[in-house]
Scaffold this motif. Structure first.
Motif, PDB file in Angstrom:
ATOM      1  N   GLU A 118      29.254 -18.422  38.728  1.00 56.46           N
ATOM      2  CA  GLU A 118      30.643 -18.675  38.347  1.00 56.46           C
ATOM      3  C   GLU A 118      30.707 -19.392  37.016  1.00 56.46           C
TER       4      GLU A 118
ATOM      5  N   VAL B 279      33.731 -21.116  35.244  1.00 59.34           N
ATOM      6  CA  VAL B 279      35.139 -21.455  35.457  1.00 59.34           C
ATOM      7  C   VAL B 279      35.962 -21.307  34.184  1.00 59.34           C
TER       8      VAL B 279
ATOM      9  N   PRO C 104      35.947 -15.058  36.204  1.00 56.15           N
ATOM     10  CA  PRO C 104      35.077 -16.194  36.508  1.00 56.15           C
ATOM     11  C   PRO C 104      33.721 -15.858  37.107  1.00 56.15           C
TER      12      PRO C 104
END
Length: 891
Positions: free
Chosen positions: A473, A475, A480
């Motif tokens: 991931e 962010v 994402p």
């Protein structure tokens, strides 16, 4: 721990082969911490230990490193909890040997997202020590002085509260610092009102220390306190204050003694291996706190034991940091055990490239030498993406190839392992496997994109999939989620033997679904969302190219991309057939956009060659074909091929397509290059905003020396571009405005250049950037002490292949020599200018140079000036005279 690699040993008859394997788990990491901390406690309680000894090697740091997402932060937090008390320690970790000692864990997150500054690092350590319930006067007085110097009027208590340190460690620290200040004032017999002033206390205290007064004997034992109090209270001084903290900790009575364990997490965000300013400050803290133990977690090993870093950091080399130097003859995993202070760098999870090579070099050896060659190790490392399993499988492949009697070659390891797919898919549901294969087509994705690419009616399988460890991931990314690089390449490229493996048609249908889903996101964007546009294009182009899909929405996205003239890298590497030709419209569009973006970084002749190849294929639809023709014509103009450029511009203008106004502008430019200003001006007045009328008018006015009209035209062009949200046009018009004002008003040009630089941020406009650099030379004309910047610019322009910038630079040099009234040098510059313009384009620059120097024309260029040659001559000569007068007032 290191042990025998039995699989490797039982894969060969070679008894001379040494095979070891590495295994690391969280329990082992705890054991390593416990052993290292026990050794640290032993060292700092030895009779000869002295916190003020700045030359003794340091053994107070341990490093856990590995790729992102492997659990380093979780490990850091677990260690913090376990060190805080036995009730927080997992039962299987066992009781440490130092259980009777008082340990104070202090965890500091250095992630950029946490916003931790170097000040915060120092304040966090001090705030944690507030639980001692007493001031630390040497450190506290210095810190208070620093705070009032660097944060005048800002309450330290409020700062700690706002940053969360107050809630985390309580509010005692500011009171303890104030108490230390008051105690010092009392000892120095200062009046009550004076005693509240840090400057008065520090000044009196420093004087008393220098005079060795009995009243300050409690602090006199700190040999370097007076030096630090006398130093300027800046960030550099703050980085040395931990020495005072170490001294104060050493003065604690035996019943109050505490050993801080400082956990520095996300160390990779301290900086990179080029910019080490913050790392240098933090390393200084570690060195100056030898009675504290540091546990660093980050993506790479600390390089502090590398002697080559001398000068970048204060303390380097294996002598300074014995535990951070990895012994060359010992396998990495074995070196992770810390006997006698060695091997304090422990790998967690995935390997960095350096560690992949190190692992492979030591995994199979004979007589202490690596069995796997450096070339093969490089290929395996590149393919592995740091996944330990891939390294293990590659080692077994190496032995398998040797068993067949072959000598393994690097090409043998450009290889996907179906076993990786089997292990990845083994515990996934059917829907999760379907989503996994679908998102393997994408560089990055969100839940909606993953679900749409899979063609599923619900997001649940995608939700479950993103919880898997091979899904990473980001962010801050547009989408994402992304797959671990090796898992992605293997799922797409390996011979999938699973029962539900996909056929070629299955992959093509998934690509069509993914492309359609990206198109929906592109079409649904609001405003000028450049990030989404570029993201959709990058992924969509790769899908269309790899699977031969129709262009669809990609054509409209390509037009949106070129409209802003920003030119981010957009396209994947071109995929061509065996003959080097493009075979599908997607191939041609990829090559077209790649050439347009790369033209900011390569010679225009390469751009022209690539665009010519695209035009010749005839694969693109008519409107995109005209795009290729238009930008080819622009490249030809930059190269001085005016005839070829005119032919292309006329073709696009006659087509009456989207680029017809731009092509009309191109024809006006070509007329101006040839010195036909009257035609250029007539055409300019018909262009309107779409043809950038006002910028073209500015381009016509300034060669006449009419800088005020040119500057006004460029300002109007810039403002129109801002109204239309065209960032590239706005920056180009502003750069041209700065260029013309540089001739008339150097002071105003400063502000205009500053604005141009601001507007260029985030854009990739090579020619416009060069314009600003030439404008800076014009601004300084007559006052330049060295022409070295001119030489550098000539090289840069030559590398770009920009004829216009080359001629403009020489014109700027002529202006400089004319202002200096250096007839010899201006004649030499005019000669260079004549050579540059011998083809006919910009030949009137030679006229302008002679106007500047008030030299009669030796051979007129035949330019068709808007008014007359005499008026143009007078205006340019007046600019030179005005600059001379300006410089006289500055002397």
């Amino acid at each position: 721990m290191a042990g025998r690699d039995l699989r490797a040993l039982f894969s060969t008859n070679d008894r001379g082969l040494e095979a070891v394997e590495a295994f690391t788990n969280r329990q082992l990491q705890w054991e390593l911490v416990a052993a290292a901390l026990a050794e640290h406690l032993r060292r700092i309680t030895e009779p000869g230990f002295d916190v003020e000894d700045l030359e003794r090697p340091r053994h107070n740091v341990m490093v856990f490193h590995g790729v992102g997402g492997i659990g380093k932060t979780t490990l850091s937090r677990k260690l913090e909890a376990a060190l805080a008390g036995a009730d927080q320690r997992p039962a299987q970790w066992g009781e440490p040997a130092w259980s009777g000692e008082r340990i104070l864990p202090v965890r500091i997150d250095l992630a950029r997202s946490a916003g931790t500054s170097f000040e915060d690092v120092v304040l966090t350590i001090r705030a944690a020590l507030a639980e001692l319930g007493r001031p630390l006067p040497a450190f506290d007085i210095a810190l208070r002085r620093y705070w009032e110097s660097q944060h005048p009027g800002e309450s330290l208590e409020e700062y700690l509260r706002r940053g969360g340190l107050g809630a985390r460690f309580g509010k005692a620290m500011p009171q303890q610092m104030q108490s230390a200040l008051a105690d010092a004032a009392q000892a120095l017999l200062l009046p009550g009102t004076v005693g509240t002033a840090v400057g008065a206390v520090v000044g009196s205290l420093t004087k008393a220390l220098r005079e060795r007064r009995q009243t300050v004997r409690a602090l006199a034992g700190c040999a370097r306190l007076a030096d630090l109090l006398e130093a300027e209270a800046d960030l550099e001084a703050l980085s040395f204050y931990p020495h005072l903290l170490a001294w104060e900790l050493a003065q604690l009575p035996a019943d109050q003694r505490v050993t801080p364990v400082i956990l520095l997490d996300t160390f990779e965000d301290v900086g990179d291996r080029t910019y080490r300013d913050l790392e240098r400050l933090i390393q200084r803290v570690v060195w100056l706190l030898p009675n504290c133990f540091f546990i660093v977690t980050g993506r790479s090993r600390l390089q502090w034991a590398d002697a080559a870093l001398q000068g970048q950091l204060d303390y380097t080399g294996p002598t300074a940091w014995p535990g951070l130097a990895l012994p060359a003859a010992v396998p990495a995993a074995r070196a992770a055990r810390p006997p006698h202070g060695h091997g304090r760098q422990v790998l967690v999870g995935d390997f960095s490239p350096e560690d992949c090579d190190d692992h492979l070099a030591r995994r199979l050896t004979r007589d202490g030498e690596p069995l796997i060659s450096e070339e093969i190790r490089q290929v395996i490392t590149d393919r592995s993406h740091g996944l330990p399993l891939y390294l293990d499988l590659s080692v077994m492949r190496f032995l398998e190839l040797r068993r067949t009697g072959r000598t393994p070659q690097p090409a043998d390891f450009d290889h996907d392992f179906p076993a990786l797919i089997a292990r990845t898919l083994s515990d996934l549901t059917a829907d999760e496997r379907h989503v996994l294969r679908s998102v393997a087509l994408l560089d990055a994705f969100d839940l909606h994109l993953a679900t749409a690419a899979a063609g599923l009616p619900h997001e649940a399988p995608a939700l479950r999939l993103i919880e898997r460890p091979f899904v990473r991931e980001n962010v801050f990314g547009l989408w994402p989620y992304y797959l671990h690089g090796l898992i992605r390449s293997t799922v797409r490229g390996a011979d999938d033997q699973a029962d539900d493996r996909w056929s070629a048609r299955d992959w093509e249908q998934a690509a069509q679904r993914a492309l359609a889903a990206l198109g929906e996101q592109f079409s649904a964007r609001t405003g000028r969302d450049r990030m989404l546009l570029v993201g959709c294009l990058r992924q969509g182009l790769a899908l269309a190219r790899d699977f031969g899909l129709d262009l669809g929405w990609l054509a409209e996205a390509a037009w949106a991309y070129v409209s802003d003239s920003v030119w981010e890298p957009i396209a994947p590497p071109s995929r061509t057939d065996a003959d080097g030709g493009m075979t599908t419209p997607a191939d041609a569009l990829v090559e077209l956009l790649a050439a347009l973006a790369r033209r900011q970084h390569e010679h225009r002749s390469l751009t022209a060659s690539r665009l010519s190849s695209v035009v010749r294929t005839g694969l693109l639809p008519a409107d995109l074909h005209e795009m290729a023709v238009y930008y080819l014509a622009k490249a030809q103009r930059d190269l001085g091929d005016s005839a070829g450029s005119r032919q292309g511009m006329q073709l696009v203008a006659d087509g009456q397509g989207r680029l017809a106004p731009a092509a009309q502008r191109g024809l006006a430019h070509l007329a101006r290059l040839a010195g036909d200003f009257r035609t250029a001006h007539e055409v300019a007045r018909t262009l309107g905003w779409e043809g950038r009328q006002h910028r073209v008018e500015g381009d016509v006015f300034w060669p006449h020396g009419d800088m005020d009209r040119a500057a006004a035209a460029y300002a109007t062009a810039r403002d129109q571009a801002e109204q239309h949200g065209i960032a590239g046009e706005r920056a180009t018009s502003q750069a041209q405005r700065a260029f013309v004002l540089a001739f008339t008003d150097p002071d105003a040009a400063d502000d205009e250049l500053h604005l141009a630089d601001q507007l260029l941020r985030g854009l990739d406009l090579r020619a416009t950037t060069l314009t600003t650099k030439i404008a800076a030379l014009v601004r300084d004309a007559g006052a330049i002490s060295s022409l070295e910047p001119v030489r550098l610019l000539r090289t840069e322009i030559s590398d770009a292949g920009l004829t216009a910038a080359e001629a403009a630079l020489e014109l700027a040099v002529c202006f400089h020599h004319a202002v200096r009234d250096d007839h010899h040098k201006i004649r030499a510059a005019i000669s260079r200018l004549r050579d540059l313009t011998r083809g006919g384009d910009y030949a009137y620059y030679v006229d302008i140079a002679q106007f500047m120097a008030d030299i009669p024309l030796d051979q007129a260029s035949g330019a068709r000036w808007l008014d007359s040659e005499r008026h143009t001559r007078n205006r340019w000569r007046d600019l030179v005279i005005a600059r001379q007068a300006y410089l006289d007032t500055r002397r």
